[in-house]
Design an enzyme around this catalytic site. Sequence first.
Site, PDB file in Angstrom:
ATOM      1  N   GLU A 116       0.985  -1.137   0.174  1.00 16.98           N
ATOM      2  CA  GLU A 116      -0.069   0.027   0.119  1.00 16.98           C
ATOM      3  C   GLU A 116       0.758   1.078   0.029  1.00 16.98           C
ATOM      4  O   GLU A 116       0.516   1.950  -0.811  1.00 16.98           O
ATOM      5  CB  GLU A 116      -1.237   0.322   1.305  1.00 16.98           C
ATOM      6  CG  GLU A 116      -1.923  -1.431   0.806  1.00 16.98           C
ATOM      7  CD  GLU A 116      -2.925  -0.765  -0.055  1.00 16.98           C
ATOM      8  OE1 GLU A 116      -3.487  -0.170  -0.630  1.00 16.98           O
ATOM      9  OE2 GLU A 116      -3.441  -2.117  -0.099  1.00 16.98           O
ATOM     10  N   ASP A 257      -4.316  -9.780  -7.895  1.00 16.63           N
ATOM     11  CA  ASP A 257      -5.269  -8.739  -9.147  1.00 16.63           C
ATOM     12  C   ASP A 257      -3.674  -7.784 -10.009  1.00 16.63           C
ATOM     13  O   ASP A 257      -3.865  -7.643 -10.896  1.00 16.63           O
ATOM     14  CB  ASP A 257      -5.827  -8.103  -8.739  1.00 16.63           C
ATOM     15  CG  ASP A 257      -5.632  -7.110  -7.454  1.00 16.63           C
ATOM     16  OD1 ASP A 257      -4.938  -7.220  -6.843  1.00 16.63           O
ATOM     17  OD2 ASP A 257      -6.863  -6.486  -6.854  1.00 16.63           O
ATOM     18  N   GLU A 350     -17.860  -6.914  -2.692  1.00 13.35           N
ATOM     19  CA  GLU A 350     -16.711  -7.410  -2.546  1.00 13.35           C
ATOM     20  C   GLU A 350     -16.968  -8.928  -3.664  1.00 13.35           C
ATOM     21  O   GLU A 350     -15.991  -9.288  -4.677  1.00 13.35           O
ATOM     22  CB  GLU A 350     -16.579  -7.963  -1.069  1.00 13.35           C
ATOM     23  CG  GLU A 350     -15.836  -6.519  -0.725  1.00 13.35           C
ATOM     24  CD  GLU A 350     -14.956  -5.448  -1.367  1.00 13.35           C
ATOM     25  OE1 GLU A 350     -14.997  -5.697  -2.274  1.00 13.35           O
ATOM     26  OE2 GLU A 350     -14.131  -4.408  -0.296  1.00 13.35           O
ATOM     27  N   GLU A 371     -12.690  -0.147  -9.601  1.00 12.94           N
ATOM     28  CA  GLU A 371     -12.004  -0.862 -11.153  1.00 12.94           C
ATOM     29  C   GLU A 371     -13.061  -1.404 -12.178  1.00 12.94           C
ATOM     30  O   GLU A 371     -12.329  -1.311 -13.162  1.00 12.94           O
ATOM     31  CB  GLU A 371     -11.965  -2.288 -10.528  1.00 12.94           C
ATOM     32  CG  GLU A 371     -10.368  -2.874  -9.695  1.00 12.94           C
ATOM     33  CD  GLU A 371     -10.308  -2.048  -8.071  1.00 12.94           C
ATOM     34  OE1 GLU A 371     -11.355  -0.991  -8.122  1.00 12.94           O
ATOM     35  OE2 GLU A 371     -10.149  -1.877  -7.979  1.00 12.94           O
TER      36      GLU A 371
END
Lengths: 574, 871
Positions: A116, A257, A350, A371
């Site tokens: 992150e 991802d 989710e 996304e």
Amino acid sequence: AAMQRFLGSLLCLCALRLPAGTGTAARGLDVASYRERVRAMFYHAYEHYLESAFPYDELRPLTCDGQDTWGSFSLTLIDALDTLLILGNVSEFQRVVNVLQEGVDFDIDVNASVFETNIRVVGGLLSAHLLSRKAGVEVEAGWPCSGPLLRMAEEAARKLLPAFQTPTGMPYGTVNLLHGVNPGETPVTCTAGIGTFIVEFATLSHLTGDPVFEDVARKALKALWKNRSDIGLVGNHIDVITAKWVAQDAGIGAGVDSYFEYLVKGAILLQDKELMSMFLEYNKAIKNYTKFDDWYLWVQMYKGTVSMPVFQSLEAYWPGLQSLIGDVDNAMRTFLNYYTVWKQFGGLPEFYNIPQGYTVDKREGYPLRPELIESAMYLYRATRDPTLLELGRDAVESIEKISKVDCGFATIKDLRDHRLDNRMESFFLAETVKYLYLLFDPDNFIHNDGSDFDVVVTPYGECVLSAGGYIFNTEAHPIDPAALHCCRKRREEQWEVEDLMREFYSRKKTKKFILKRAPDHGEGENAKDPEDASSEKAGEKRNSKKSSHSLLSCPSQSFNSKLAVLGQVFLDNT
Amino acid sequence: SCSRAKDVTMPAKLPVNFFSTRSPVIDLFRGQLDYADQLRQDSEIVLYFFYAPWCGQSIAAKEEIDHVASRLSDQVLFVAVNCWWNQGKCRKQKHFFYFPVIHLYHRSFGPIEYKGPMSAVYIEKFVRRVMTPLLYISSRSKLLDFLSNYEPGVVGFFEFNASPQPPGYLTFFTSALHSLKKDYLGTIRFGVVTDKRVAEEISLVHSGSVYLHRHANTSLIYPKDIMNFTAENICKWALENREMLIRWLRPHGGKSLLLNNELKKGPALLIFIPYNPLAEIHPLLDEITKVALEYHKCNKSQAAEPDLQHLGDSDSPAFDSSVPDAHLKFSETFPIAKYPCCNTVVLPQWHSISRTHNVCELCVNQTLGVKPNKVHVPHCNFLEIEAALDSFYLQEHTFFQVISNTIECSNFLSFYSPFSYYTACCRTVNRHFLSFISSEKTIFQTPKVAFSSHGKKDNTQFSIPHIEDRNCFIPDLNISSTNITGLSCRTNKTLNLYLLDSNLFWIYAERLGASRSTHLKEFAAIVDLKEEVHYVLDQNQSLVGPTLENFIKNFSVLYSPLKRHLVDDPSVHLHEEHVVTEVTTNTFHETVFLSAKNVLLFYYAQWCGFCASLNHIFIQLARLLPPDSFTVARIDVTRNDLPWEFMTDRLPTILFFPHQRKEQSVKFPEDFSVNLPNLLKFILHHSSLSSSEPCTKECLHKESVLQQGHISHLEREIQKLRSEISALHQAHDHLEAQLSEARREEQKLQQQKHTLEKQHKTLQLHSEQLQATYDQKNQELLEMAEKLQELADASENLLKENALLRILVASRGGKLQSKDEIKEPLQSEQTFSEDNDISPSTATAASEEKRIDNIDTIETTAEHNSGNRTE
């Protein structure tokens, strides 16, 4: 196999559940007015963050205060910085640059997520650095190869380097910014936490000239590649000491991802065939084992059997990625599947159980993720399909109607009843709003197709910059590929180009020389260059040479793509 | 408080009105489905609009529903139900995957789901169909009208004489409603005949029989003996057996294979027309369907069928009425069309290689002049045209300049007569788009126009350089002798015909190359998916029956004159100068082949990541190469079609077209990385074949030009280096400044260090002093304590002494008493001595207490002192 067949039949039914009557009423979608609504959304959230939450990382919109979440870097501010410029707010951009330079300190005793911190802080600072000239910030003489924001990004990245010191080269998930890796830190890291560095770290290396960043990022990528299963898939979590897979679910969503994303984006940014050949191999395996009826499921990484027939909100980046490499037809088909889920709930849960057509227990939230909108933006570039603007419209309406509160925009805790949670993640301003705005602003400088550019004189020579082709990192921070070229490559090439130009003008004298070199030597020498660039792995290279076309290319669109809009899809017979 | 705030959540906002309170739509925004069901009892026709308040599509459809409701509210009940709110009945009972959902009820029949376009006119049309699913056909002419429609028609014959309702009528009625469930576009129309004589027209004798009309094949009668007479069966039978000569395509917007499935059947003619489903008549549509009918009319013998003859009869007035309409529309786009007497003139070009022509439409303007005119009688005199042409040629130089794609008109006076005006409308067209003329021709070819082909030929002979025979431009109009009737069966390139509403689906037309500028949204294209080509009916021709027929015919003939249409990017502006030249379909030939430069062409697509990241390299290259001998160009191949031979299947592709050998283009090898040195080497290698012969004058000249270029290049380089130097200086200065600042800071720091050290020393001193005083005080305290101890000891001694004294006193007292007993009276003496005995003891106790107090205070002050010190 029986399970698969069973699923297959269910999935077919799912895909047939098509919405009616869409597409047509929104013909005259007023793009400009939606653009302004997105702008208003941004400022509603941004101003409340400054007022109530700064200098904390995030705003808590229900209680109207702030909290530190990923460290203590005023994260929302760093993340939202380049969105300010994309919205055209130059003065605020400049103000924030000053605030950050004075206020942000990475010498703090905080345990931070390596992943992150990289994508949000390093990425945010890098893109702000590269855009600062465009924003009218007075840059120093060495820009883009030096500058205060670049130094901050470098400092932050250096704090992450200790995490990479493992036997495998794959990094730990967490690092203490002051003391390095904590003793007793868990060695289990998710795949994306290992493979999501190349864009930021290679940019850092190219800009600063210090190769250490790119080297560790590449080493981690290669370690993952080495540990893929026999059928070419990677799992969800791995032990970075022993290189044993801890979670063996393979898919394209959470936990994996951005690994795939960065293989492609790294290949584009660095013109790197090796990264691309890795991705193409994965892509083949993913299509073979996880793709059913334009959905992508979760499978066991060694056997390829379906383990979870779910669609995850995070997977929605995939169509956008496909469009970057020219697989627009498949991208659009998958996108249309995902869009039906949005229509059912007003957001993407989710987890979405595909056969049941409903949310999965404990995973009903929608933290305003970007996304699907991101994919819509990429696909709109490729197809200009109004359906994609409709998704944008739906997103604006949903977010405004459901999650807008007095102090900002709140995460949707449960999509079934639209209960709200006291959180506004920093990616809402960094990504969701940015992609929405870009979807509705086709003339934004980010979409520059190369018809505009800037010439910048640096102490190292003249550079062409801002010529488009921006690569977004996974937190939507754009990186100008020309800048990478400017700081290092250009210097390497400079003298060679100089020599070649001389030959252009004195052709008569050296003509023989060229003619002689061209047939026996010239090609060979030329052929060397790309090899050097694509580095070590001989096996991969041979592969790429065998294939009939360059790995770094897209297929042209087929004839029927002319008519593949408003939900129409074509099956290719080939 | 921190952890508590984390758990804060908030329930969704309460639902509010979705429709405005003034709307005729009843808005059950709390999802009261039970109440909605109750409401259904009140009205014959009910429309339910199930929505979710957050849904963009629901919001968009709201206006449309409002609009329909305002028109139909007296006959239909409109009920909107919020089917999202989780406390509402609707959400609990219904499970929708998308919003909005529209359900219709005809009394108890329903729900009929509406799945068509969310546009008011379409919804209204559908609601009206639900209101009257059966059309009552009262007369013979109405029957013919009904049957002549291109959409399949089902007719039921029911005699209403005896019983109130003939048997089977209800079933037939329900089947009409039922068909709306399956066939939401409502293409099958249901009619009912009650008159026996009318029924005989379609050879229906028995009441209760059902007839499906077909144009190209034999019509059918519902086989009651094979299938049960149920609503579902009738509906199914009609759907299965209906004839689809021409089909509407209405993609619903969701993921669908509609076009895929239809276009895979073979080449398709897609016709885009603006369509209003509520309009009473559709002249253009009638005309198109007539062509379709002709096209499919394979079996000549069928023409003998009575109803088809009727059809012809009933059609002709409709067709007639459409003709002036077409003219009217035509005149909107082409102002010249209102002049009946015109001729097309193609002006000679500037040079033969030019790909454009100036084309003028010259008309005798009878409205402008004073002549008593014949506007309404299209008549054209050969002499008039001759005169007009003469006048035109005298002034033609004024028309050479026209270089616009739009039509520009000017009026001028006749050379001969002051009373005649002429109008010339000119524009520039590309050579392969010359069919501008043909649009004129179709109009004037209609038999009524007297402008004969004979006159035309004469003109051609008269002025050879000016008027080009139309035939060489538009061969497609020359085979009008072939008949379209039944062509679909005679050709092996059978077309499927489709209609699209250009109000809804114009985007497909645009993507096939329809021009964005036209106001009239009419367009026709033949798409052949298998061959990956499409042909476009010239948009300058109005979309009328004859042009369509020609279009179909030209497609069908063996050596088709149609040319593959290349879609061109209209957003590229020709005059915008870029470092990298932007090439389009239209400029491809000119930029690449006609230019006298070496051309490097970069094929790209905006969406392809690998292309976009190369932009800066090509810009650099273009800035580097001498612009007078090199062009760096690029083409976006997703927006610009190219002839097959120049297509590429991968992007990016880089082609080099060397000067003088343009046909020998070379491709940049794919396995080389694209960077500046490689590109330069590639260009050098392929552009260096010229002039190895001994130098002639020309060569010398070339050489000097080259060197000139070199000089300017070097000058540019020097310029660059200069700016680099200045940048370096800047950086130097910057560094210097930083360095001096750093030095200054260092100095400051040094100073600070010194002062800090000093402070440190003084502090140390101070602390030593404090330590000393502390020790001293401690000492004093100890001494004090000792003294106190002494005092305490002394007092203890005193106490002891005291006690001894007391004992002493007591013994003395005893002695004295014994003495007194002897001398004096006993009693009184004793009490007195007792009193004396007590008082001194109390006095000593009091004095002792005082002393202790004293010690206490000393101790506390001492404690206080020591406390202070430690502080």
